[in-house]
Design a protein around this motif. Structure first.
Motif, short mmCIF file in Angstrom:
data_model
loop_
_atom_site.label_atom_id
_atom_site.label_comp_id
_atom_site.label_asym_id
_atom_site.label_seq_id
_atom_site.Cartn_x
_atom_site.Cartn_y
_atom_site.Cartn_z
N TYR A 172 0.82 -1.22 0.00
CA TYR A 172 0.00 0.00 0.00
C TYR A 172 0.86 1.27 0.00
O TYR A 172 0.32 2.38 0.07
CB TYR A 172 -0.90 0.03 1.24
CG TYR A 172 -1.83 -1.16 1.37
CD1 TYR A 172 -2.75 -1.46 0.38
CD2 TYR A 172 -1.76 -1.99 2.49
CE1 TYR A 172 -3.60 -2.56 0.50
CE2 TYR A 172 -2.60 -3.08 2.62
CZ TYR A 172 -3.51 -3.36 1.63
OH TYR A 172 -4.33 -4.44 1.74
N ASN A 179 -6.58 -5.02 4.82
CA ASN A 179 -6.33 -4.40 6.12
C ASN A 179 -6.51 -2.89 5.97
O ASN A 179 -5.65 -2.21 5.40
CB ASN A 179 -4.90 -4.73 6.58
CG ASN A 179 -4.60 -4.19 7.97
OD1 ASN A 179 -5.11 -3.16 8.39
ND2 ASN A 179 -3.74 -4.90 8.69
N PHE A 180 -7.62 -2.36 6.47
CA PHE A 180 -7.93 -0.95 6.26
C PHE A 180 -6.98 -0.01 7.00
O PHE A 180 -6.74 1.12 6.56
CB PHE A 180 -9.39 -0.66 6.65
CG PHE A 180 -10.38 -1.25 5.68
CD1 PHE A 180 -10.64 -0.62 4.47
CD2 PHE A 180 -11.03 -2.43 5.97
CE1 PHE A 180 -11.54 -1.15 3.56
CE2 PHE A 180 -11.93 -2.99 5.07
CZ PHE A 180 -12.19 -2.34 3.86
N TYR A 181 -6.41 -0.47 8.12
CA TYR A 181 -5.43 0.36 8.82
C TYR A 181 -4.16 0.49 7.99
O TYR A 181 -3.54 1.57 7.92
CB TYR A 181 -5.11 -0.26 10.19
CG TYR A 181 -6.25 -0.16 11.17
CD1 TYR A 181 -6.56 1.06 11.79
CD2 TYR A 181 -7.02 -1.28 11.48
CE1 TYR A 181 -7.61 1.15 12.69
CE2 TYR A 181 -8.08 -1.20 12.38
CZ TYR A 181 -8.36 0.02 12.98
OH TYR A 181 -9.42 0.12 13.85
N ILE A 223 -4.09 0.28 4.76
CA ILE A 223 -4.45 1.12 3.62
C ILE A 223 -4.28 2.59 3.98
O ILE A 223 -3.72 3.38 3.21
CB ILE A 223 -5.89 0.83 3.16
CG1 ILE A 223 -5.97 -0.55 2.51
CG2 ILE A 223 -6.38 1.91 2.19
CD1 ILE A 223 -7.39 -0.96 2.14
N VAL A 231 -5.22 -2.36 -4.16
CA VAL A 231 -5.60 -3.21 -3.02
C VAL A 231 -5.69 -4.67 -3.45
O VAL A 231 -5.22 -5.58 -2.75
CB VAL A 231 -6.94 -2.73 -2.42
CG1 VAL A 231 -7.47 -3.74 -1.41
CG2 VAL A 231 -6.77 -1.36 -1.78
#
Length: 408
Positions: free
Chosen positions: A37, A176-178, A180, A249
């Motif tokens: 990312y 994993n949005f954190y 990102i 992503v």
């Protein structure tokens, strides 16, 4: 109310269709595979850059009722500088778009191969893929229809479907949005330079500036329509940028370390969806990206050609149709030279990143001419922002050239 709603529907979908091409799929996938990312910040910068530059190009088109190429030709008075400028625009857009078109056609064919398996014929060093010809003919038929409404509707529908395929894929791989969010913290290393330039080049497509300004002049005529122009631009660029991020992503979740075909691009979906379903998702997205960009690239190039020479830019006119045919034909020839499609696509994106400072400089110069802009030239703040953006693109372009020649 319905009439006002329709005014917001302009050439935005064509702008999105132009930069969500096979190059976007390839470069964004490689960015995710190679750097995780870490380069999402570069896409964020690309979105801001695109919004600023496309708004200025569109504003020029609305106020002058001419495309960008026509304004450059009409505004520059000194013969030597005028010849240089027009030659630069023609070389960069026409030849660049022909190479870009080869990548579009080849990339679309990669996606179509998953659904239709046709033999590839070799004639000497040439490789003739019937799918390339099929995509070229589809693009030619739609462009020769002579209807901007039909072209816009077709591209809008295909862009929506293509975007859904990529966005849904990104959510299904459960990222994993954190992590990102951490990708939006700017960081750059020497190994990042080529990919960063390519990411910017695949989003801020130089020919889009010319295409957008010309189409805005055809869609809107009044200065009061500026709010519609800006909203159309903002929505198209932001949604297109979100699709690019979704592809990054998806690439992060994959296991592919080399991207040569649609099967490799499908690796990002295998952990959750399984190889076959993933393959069809990515294949459709890649085909859609190829066919949409294969339509917009010759359209933009033909508008530049006709405006530079003072010919009619009516899509039904002989000049536009001949120009479209030439660019499409060159794209088909380049795509048959045996060069790997991924090489064509990646080089086209890198070329875009290098050309961007040159062509965007003309946009910034034109949008500040008081006689041309009728009181709607850039504000000091917008000039400061556009100046910073121009310097960033110039720096990245220089770094990419040094990197290619092994000087850094």
């Amino acid at each position: 109310m319905k009439k006002d709603w329709k005014k917001y529907l302009g050439p935005g979908p064509l702008v999105a269709a132009a930069f969500i091409g096979p190059g976007t799929v390839t470069v964004c996938t490689l960015a995710g595979v190679n750097f995780g990312y870490d380069l999402l910040w570069a896409l964020g910068l690309s979105i801001i850059t695109t919004i600023v530059l496309q708004e200025m190009a569109a504003r020029i088109g609305l106020i002058t009722q001419r495309g960008l190429a026509a304004n450059i030709s009409n505004t520059i008075q000194k013969s030597g500088w005028r010849i240089f400028s027009i030659s630069l625009v023609l070389f960069a857009i026409v030849l660049g778009n022909a190479a870009y078109e080869a990548g579009n056609i080849s990339g679309g064919a990669l996606g179509a191969e998953i659904f239709i398996n046709l033999p590839v014929f070799e004639i000497g060093k040439l490789q003739f893929n019937p799918l390339n010809l099929l995509i070229g003919v589809m693009a030619l038929i739609l462009l020769f229809s002579g209807s901007y409404v039909l072209i816009t509707r077709f591209l809008t529908a295909l862009v929506i479907l293509m975007s859904l395929a990529f966005v849904i894929s990104a959510f299904l791989v459960r990222p994993n949005f954190y992590a990102i969010m951490g990708g939006f913290m700017p960081r750059i290393q020497i190994d990042h330079v080529i990919t960063v330039v390519a990411l910017i080049g695949t989003t801020v497509v130089p020919y889009n500036l010319f295409l957008h300004s010309g189409l805005v002049a055809k869609k809107w005529q009044k200065l009061d329509d500026l709010k519609y122009v800006r909203m159309d631009t903002l929505i198209a660029v932001i949604l297109g940028g979100l699709v690019s991020m979704a592809i990054v992503v998806t690439g992060v979740a994959g296991k592919a370390f080399e991207v040569n075909n649609a099967v490799d691009l499908a690796k990002g979906l295998e952990p959750l969806l399984g190889g076959n379903l993933a393959k069809y998702f990515i294949a459709f997205g890649l085909f859609g990206a190829g066919i949409t960009s294969a339509i917009t690239a010759p359209l933009a190039a033909s508008m530049v050609i006709t405006e530079c020479f003072g010919w009619s830019s009516n899509i039904k006119g002989w000049a536009m149709r001949c120009s479209i045919g030439v660019v499409l034909g060159l794209g088909l020839i380049f795509s048959s030279l045996g060069i790997r499609p991924i090489q064509l696509i990646t080089l086209a994106q890198l070329a875009n990143g290098i050309l961007l400072p040159l062509l965007s400089g003309y946009v910034i110069w034109l949008v500040n001419k008081k006689a041309l802009m009728k009181g709607l030239e850039n504000s000091i703040k917008l000039n400061l922002l556009s100046g910073i953006i121009w310097l960033i693109t110039l720096l990245l372009g220089i770094l990419s050239i040094l990197k290619v020649f092994g000087l850094i």
